[in-house]
Design a protein around this motif. Sequence first.
Motif, PDB file in Angstrom:
ATOM      1  N   THR B 120       0.799  -1.228   0.000  1.00 52.62           N
ATOM      2  CA  THR B 120       0.000   0.000   0.000  1.00 52.62           C
ATOM      3  C   THR B 120       0.839   1.288   0.000  1.00 52.62           C
ATOM      4  O   THR B 120       0.728   2.084  -0.930  1.00 52.62           O
ATOM      5  CB  THR B 120      -0.988  -0.014   1.188  1.00 52.62           C
ATOM      6  OG1 THR B 120      -1.762  -1.212   1.116  1.00 52.62           O
ATOM      7  CG2 THR B 120      -1.894   1.186   1.158  1.00 52.62           C
ATOM      8  N   PRO B 121       1.698   1.504   1.018  1.00 50.63           N
ATOM      9  CA  PRO B 121       2.478   2.754   0.977  1.00 50.63           C
ATOM     10  C   PRO B 121       3.437   2.786  -0.207  1.00 50.63           C
ATOM     11  O   PRO B 121       3.736   3.860  -0.729  1.00 50.63           O
ATOM     12  CB  PRO B 121       3.239   2.743   2.306  1.00 50.63           C
ATOM     13  CG  PRO B 121       3.248   1.328   2.744  1.00 50.63           C
ATOM     14  CD  PRO B 121       2.001   0.705   2.212  1.00 50.63           C
ATOM     15  N   LEU B 122       3.889   1.593  -0.634  1.00 54.11           N
ATOM     16  CA  LEU B 122       4.805   1.562  -1.785  1.00 54.11           C
ATOM     17  C   LEU B 122       4.110   2.081  -3.036  1.00 54.11           C
ATOM     18  O   LEU B 122       4.720   2.788  -3.849  1.00 54.11           O
ATOM     19  CB  LEU B 122       5.318   0.139  -2.008  1.00 54.11           C
ATOM     20  CG  LEU B 122       6.222  -0.422  -0.920  1.00 54.11           C
ATOM     21  CD1 LEU B 122       6.556  -1.876  -1.205  1.00 54.11           C
ATOM     22  CD2 LEU B 122       7.505   0.395  -0.810  1.00 54.11           C
ATOM     23  N   PHE B 360       7.146  -5.957  -4.746  1.00 50.72           N
ATOM     24  CA  PHE B 360       7.983  -5.596  -3.600  1.00 50.72           C
ATOM     25  C   PHE B 360       7.278  -5.938  -2.287  1.00 50.72           C
ATOM     26  O   PHE B 360       7.923  -6.346  -1.315  1.00 50.72           O
ATOM     27  CB  PHE B 360       8.334  -4.098  -3.640  1.00 50.72           C
ATOM     28  CG  PHE B 360       9.535  -3.785  -4.481  1.00 50.72           C
ATOM     29  CD1 PHE B 360       9.850  -4.553  -5.593  1.00 50.72           C
ATOM     30  CD2 PHE B 360      10.369  -2.720  -4.160  1.00 50.72           C
ATOM     31  CE1 PHE B 360      10.952  -4.275  -6.375  1.00 50.72           C
ATOM     32  CE2 PHE B 360      11.482  -2.439  -4.942  1.00 50.72           C
ATOM     33  CZ  PHE B 360      11.779  -3.202  -6.047  1.00 50.72           C
ATOM     34  N   GLY B 361       5.957  -5.755  -2.261  1.00 50.04           N
ATOM     35  CA  GLY B 361       5.200  -6.104  -1.065  1.00 50.04           C
ATOM     36  C   GLY B 361       5.324  -7.591  -0.758  1.00 50.04           C
ATOM     37  O   GLY B 361       5.531  -7.992   0.387  1.00 50.04           O
ATOM     38  N   THR B 381      15.878  -9.588   0.725  1.00 51.27           N
ATOM     39  CA  THR B 381      14.932  -8.863  -0.151  1.00 51.27           C
ATOM     40  C   THR B 381      15.647  -7.790  -0.959  1.00 51.27           C
ATOM     41  O   THR B 381      15.356  -7.613  -2.136  1.00 51.27           O
ATOM     42  CB  THR B 381      13.851  -8.116   0.653  1.00 51.27           C
ATOM     43  OG1 THR B 381      14.421  -7.640   1.832  1.00 51.27           O
ATOM     44  CG2 THR B 381      12.654  -8.972   0.891  1.00 51.27           C
ATOM     45  N   ASP B 382      16.541  -7.054  -0.296  1.00 50.05           N
ATOM     46  CA  ASP B 382      17.230  -5.985  -1.021  1.00 50.05           C
ATOM     47  C   ASP B 382      18.078  -6.557  -2.147  1.00 50.05           C
ATOM     48  O   ASP B 382      18.138  -5.989  -3.237  1.00 50.05           O
ATOM     49  CB  ASP B 382      18.100  -5.163  -0.063  1.00 50.05           C
ATOM     50  CG  ASP B 382      17.260  -4.200   0.756  1.00 50.05           C
ATOM     51  OD1 ASP B 382      16.243  -3.729   0.224  1.00 50.05           O
ATOM     52  OD2 ASP B 382      17.612  -3.929   1.906  1.00 50.05           O
ATOM     53  N   ILE B 383      18.734  -7.685  -1.881  1.00 47.68           N
ATOM     54  CA  ILE B 383      19.530  -8.312  -2.933  1.00 47.68           C
ATOM     55  C   ILE B 383      18.621  -8.683  -4.100  1.00 47.68           C
ATOM     56  O   ILE B 383      18.904  -8.374  -5.259  1.00 47.68           O
ATOM     57  CB  ILE B 383      20.268  -9.558  -2.398  1.00 47.68           C
ATOM     58  CG1 ILE B 383      21.193  -9.171  -1.235  1.00 47.68           C
ATOM     59  CG2 ILE B 383      21.054 -10.243  -3.511  1.00 47.68           C
ATOM     60  CD1 ILE B 383      21.967 -10.331  -0.655  1.00 47.68           C
ATOM     61  N   LEU B 384      17.489  -9.345  -3.769  1.00 44.02           N
ATOM     62  CA  LEU B 384      16.557  -9.746  -4.821  1.00 44.02           C
ATOM     63  C   LEU B 384      16.026  -8.531  -5.573  1.00 44.02           C
ATOM     64  O   LEU B 384      15.990  -8.522  -6.808  1.00 44.02           O
ATOM     65  CB  LEU B 384      15.395 -10.542  -4.224  1.00 44.02           C
ATOM     66  CG  LEU B 384      15.738 -11.908  -3.620  1.00 44.02           C
ATOM     67  CD1 LEU B 384      14.499 -12.552  -3.023  1.00 44.02           C
ATOM     68  CD2 LEU B 384      16.338 -12.825  -4.671  1.00 44.02           C
ATOM     69  N   GLN B 385      15.641  -7.491  -4.826  1.00 40.71           N
ATOM     70  CA  GLN B 385      15.107  -6.287  -5.481  1.00 40.71           C
ATOM     71  C   GLN B 385      16.126  -5.680  -6.425  1.00 40.71           C
ATOM     72  O   GLN B 385      15.819  -5.338  -7.566  1.00 40.71           O
ATOM     73  CB  GLN B 385      14.700  -5.243  -4.433  1.00 40.71           C
ATOM     74  CG  GLN B 385      13.385  -5.559  -3.755  1.00 40.71           C
ATOM     75  CD  GLN B 385      13.039  -4.570  -2.662  1.00 40.71           C
ATOM     76  OE1 GLN B 385      13.706  -3.562  -2.482  1.00 40.71           O
ATOM     77  NE2 GLN B 385      11.982  -4.849  -1.939  1.00 40.71           N
ATOM     78  N   GLY B 386      17.362  -5.552  -5.947  1.00 43.98           N
ATOM     79  CA  GLY B 386      18.417  -4.971  -6.786  1.00 43.98           C
ATOM     80  C   GLY B 386      18.618  -5.778  -8.055  1.00 43.98           C
ATOM     81  O   GLY B 386      18.692  -5.226  -9.161  1.00 43.98           O
ATOM     82  N   LEU B 387      18.671  -7.109  -7.906  1.00 44.20           N
ATOM     83  CA  LEU B 387      18.879  -7.964  -9.089  1.00 44.20           C
ATOM     84  C   LEU B 387      17.708  -7.860 -10.058  1.00 44.20           C
ATOM     85  O   LEU B 387      17.902  -7.759 -11.273  1.00 44.20           O
ATOM     86  CB  LEU B 387      19.070  -9.422  -8.645  1.00 44.20           C
ATOM     87  CG  LEU B 387      20.392  -9.736  -7.942  1.00 44.20           C
ATOM     88  CD1 LEU B 387      20.377 -11.155  -7.391  1.00 44.20           C
ATOM     89  CD2 LEU B 387      21.560  -9.564  -8.901  1.00 44.20           C
ATOM     90  N   ILE B 388      16.484  -7.870  -9.504  1.00 41.96           N
ATOM     91  CA  ILE B 388      15.311  -7.782 -10.381  1.00 41.96           C
ATOM     92  C   ILE B 388      15.343  -6.479 -11.173  1.00 41.96           C
ATOM     93  O   ILE B 388      15.101  -6.455 -12.387  1.00 41.96           O
ATOM     94  CB  ILE B 388      14.005  -7.899  -9.554  1.00 41.96           C
ATOM     95  CG1 ILE B 388      13.864  -9.320  -9.000  1.00 41.96           C
ATOM     96  CG2 ILE B 388      12.800  -7.553 -10.409  1.00 41.96           C
ATOM     97  CD1 ILE B 388      12.726  -9.490  -8.026  1.00 41.96           C
ATOM     98  N   ILE B 389      15.681  -5.377 -10.493  1.00 43.54           N
ATOM     99  CA  ILE B 389      15.738  -4.096 -11.204  1.00 43.54           C
ATOM    100  C   ILE B 389      16.762  -4.163 -12.324  1.00 43.54           C
ATOM    101  O   ILE B 389      16.508  -3.758 -13.460  1.00 43.54           O
ATOM    102  CB  ILE B 389      16.085  -2.949 -10.239  1.00 43.54           C
ATOM    103  CG1 ILE B 389      14.987  -2.792  -9.193  1.00 43.54           C
ATOM    104  CG2 ILE B 389      16.248  -1.647 -10.999  1.00 43.54           C
ATOM    105  CD1 ILE B 389      15.372  -1.867  -8.075  1.00 43.54           C
TER     106      ILE B 389
END
Lengths: 415, 422
Positions: B120-122, B360-361, B381-389
């Motif tokens: 939601t906030p994201l 991301f949620g 999560t941050d590692i995954l997020q960075g790689l996905i981006i």
Amino acid sequence: MNNDNFKDTRRARGLGIAFLVFAALMLILFLPGTTGKQQTTFAFDLELSRALPIGNLTFSTQGMLYLLAVLAVFLGAWQLAKGFKQADLILGVVVTLFVLAFLTWAARDRSVNMTGMLQATLLRAVPITLAALSGVMCERCAVINIGIEGMMLIGAFTSALVGSIGKSMWVGLIAALLAGGLMGALLAVLAIRYKVNQIIAGTAINILATGLTSYFSSRYLQVIHELNRPPTFSPLPLPVLSRIPILGPVLFTNTVPVYLMLILVLVIHVVLFYTRWGLRTRAVGEHPKAADTLGVDVIKTRYINVILGGMIAGLGGAYLVLSSVARFDENMTAGRGFIGLAAMIFGKWNPIGSLGASLIFGFADSLRTNLAILRVPIPSQFLLMAPYLVTMIVLAGVVGRAIAPAADGEPYEKQ
Amino acid sequence: MSEENSTPKTTKDKKPARRFRERWRALLTPLMAIVTALILGAVVIVVTDTSVYEAFEEGFGVGLGRAVEVIATAYGAFFSGAFGNPGRMVNGLRIWIQTGDGRAWTQSLYPITETLRYATPLIFAGLAVALGFRGGLFNIGAEGQYFIAGLTTVFVGYALTGVPWFIHAPLALLAGILGGAVWGVIPGYLKAKTGAHEVINTIMLNYISFRFAEYMLDVGGPMARGDGRPVSPLVQPSARLAQFFPSNADIRFNIGFILALLAAVFVYWLLFKTTIGYEIRTVGQNPRAAKYAGMSVSRTIVLTMALSGGLAGLAASTDILGVIGFMPNAFSSGYGFDAIALALLGNSHPFGVVLASLLFGALQAGARNMQGVARVPLDLTDILQGLIIIFIAAPAIIRALYRIRTAESGEEVVMTRGWGQM
């Protein structure tokens, strides 16, 4: 052309008025809380310093405030009547006068150590300057680097880990440079080879670096403490120079990374503006097509500059670990990469300008500790806001538009 | 630049089968990006697990078995944390139908509601940055706007009493929008009038808002609760957002999520169906052309930043009114930087931002469960997020890896042009 002239006169007048406003503020803000008998002491000697002692300076608080205000009024009047050639420099002088007025007021009936404050300012400015220099290296050849924060984190983490394993701060420092360079190479490959939007690439690097360093830190550094105990650089006083009062302790009694930062500012300035390499870099940043036509290898120039930029950011991270706290903490860069970005823009993409801007932020940071000692009656949060506010006001009122390298952010396609 | 010369093709004049294949291919790349990131994440998990090394000492087969087990435990916890356990859901539903007791059923929904709650906030913050990008503005200040909006929302939330909920909650939300908008207008106005760069000013305003919030909420500060803790008083019940599952206190899924979806529709409508949106996009693409076309560039910049700030403010409002119920000092959200990633991942399109936020949620909710159950640090999560981006932004890597043929290049959005000179 006429329009430019008009803008210049308007800007000159605006600056003059700004100087007068600063003078008025000194009296309005600081005078009411003082009495005629109060005295302020500025101390200059540090304990355990090799510098020749020069004693303290004690003076009447109100007298000093009037003196500083009169100086600012004089500069403002001169600016309005005749105009200074280097008005930006005079602006710096007036802001300094204002800061001195603030310190005079804050330290009434007490003593403030100016040398100590300058020293703290420089030390706090080191990582910010290195971040800004990293930005300058990348953006002068038209690659936007938003990932400085992440590169610094990786540098800090690597220096702590490798420094602890190798039991040497030098090994840690070199590892941090390599790790930063590797992150720079990642940005370069993404931005140059894959033509990824550079802000995306930088953001990805930030998030990835936060994740990697925090993950490995909680898996290893926080579990095995021996892996997070790197030896640190101790201050290395330069012979003779360190004995100069004030300048000695501030500039010439520092750790290796601090000297490296100061040297880098000068070297990058000289290389960028006085060598063939610098000319080529700037050409690639302003007009890559023209540079290419003239035989400059645009892609290679960008790769080298961005990797060097990454190494500088890595050094910034290593400084945090190897020169101050002696261990890695999660997210220890705490936004310094972004402040460095702001310092770079504030400093108009110039190494020396970046140093100047970083010193302002460094001073802001150092106030935190000094204000606690002085027990200023205003909530400390408001004073800590002040430098950021001043930056905004200065940026809006007088510095004006900052011009980025013309091709900044655009990938280059060879035709 | 060279693509401009090739004749533009619309999808309309193609055969349905081909259109389907293209859509599938367009979807395949991000999907494979996520899968690749998860595979790399698995490598990180295995490599950093000491029990795997111990098992390998006993024999290669034992080690391999242990590695698979570690990954299965971690990702099992991850998926059940993000989407729930289907078996438990079916079972809960059965109990509900048979006995009329819906508690097991709602409890089984907890993971998926957590995903939506984190999203939601994201969504709000991502929309804020995306709208800025569309208008050629780089709003790094979502974090600061979040803080100021948090203060204004919580103030209206606790100070106003004796008001019915249908007035109080909207007022508190409005206070958040206004707080965020004011914080967004400042750099917008400075950019429009003096050319001062919004990136510096939003960063400066972030720090100013941190200090301001610290002052307001510090022990003895104007908005502190007064019991020696640096937090604001509790928001009145009348200002709280309605919960979907009020019977279960664990589930904090509220109508904030619906508001976020509505905000995305609103931003879509505004950007693509109204004159204002057209002006925002034109100023973003080419301020000079916008000026010659008779648009007021300054006004559009200020308006864009106001809207952007307001959206970022709603992230705080829904967090406080829907979930936390008060404002703690030092509640660094990190939304500001996630929001940049979300806007970029969603290609600055409102619906793209919603999808990216849901992803991301899910990562957030899943990783929390993974930390609890499989003791894999949350930071994965941050590692995954960075790689996905990285993989989504550089589809060439994924295409080369899986030999996916290039989809025909669609419309590219100019998101940011350098530092946005005017």
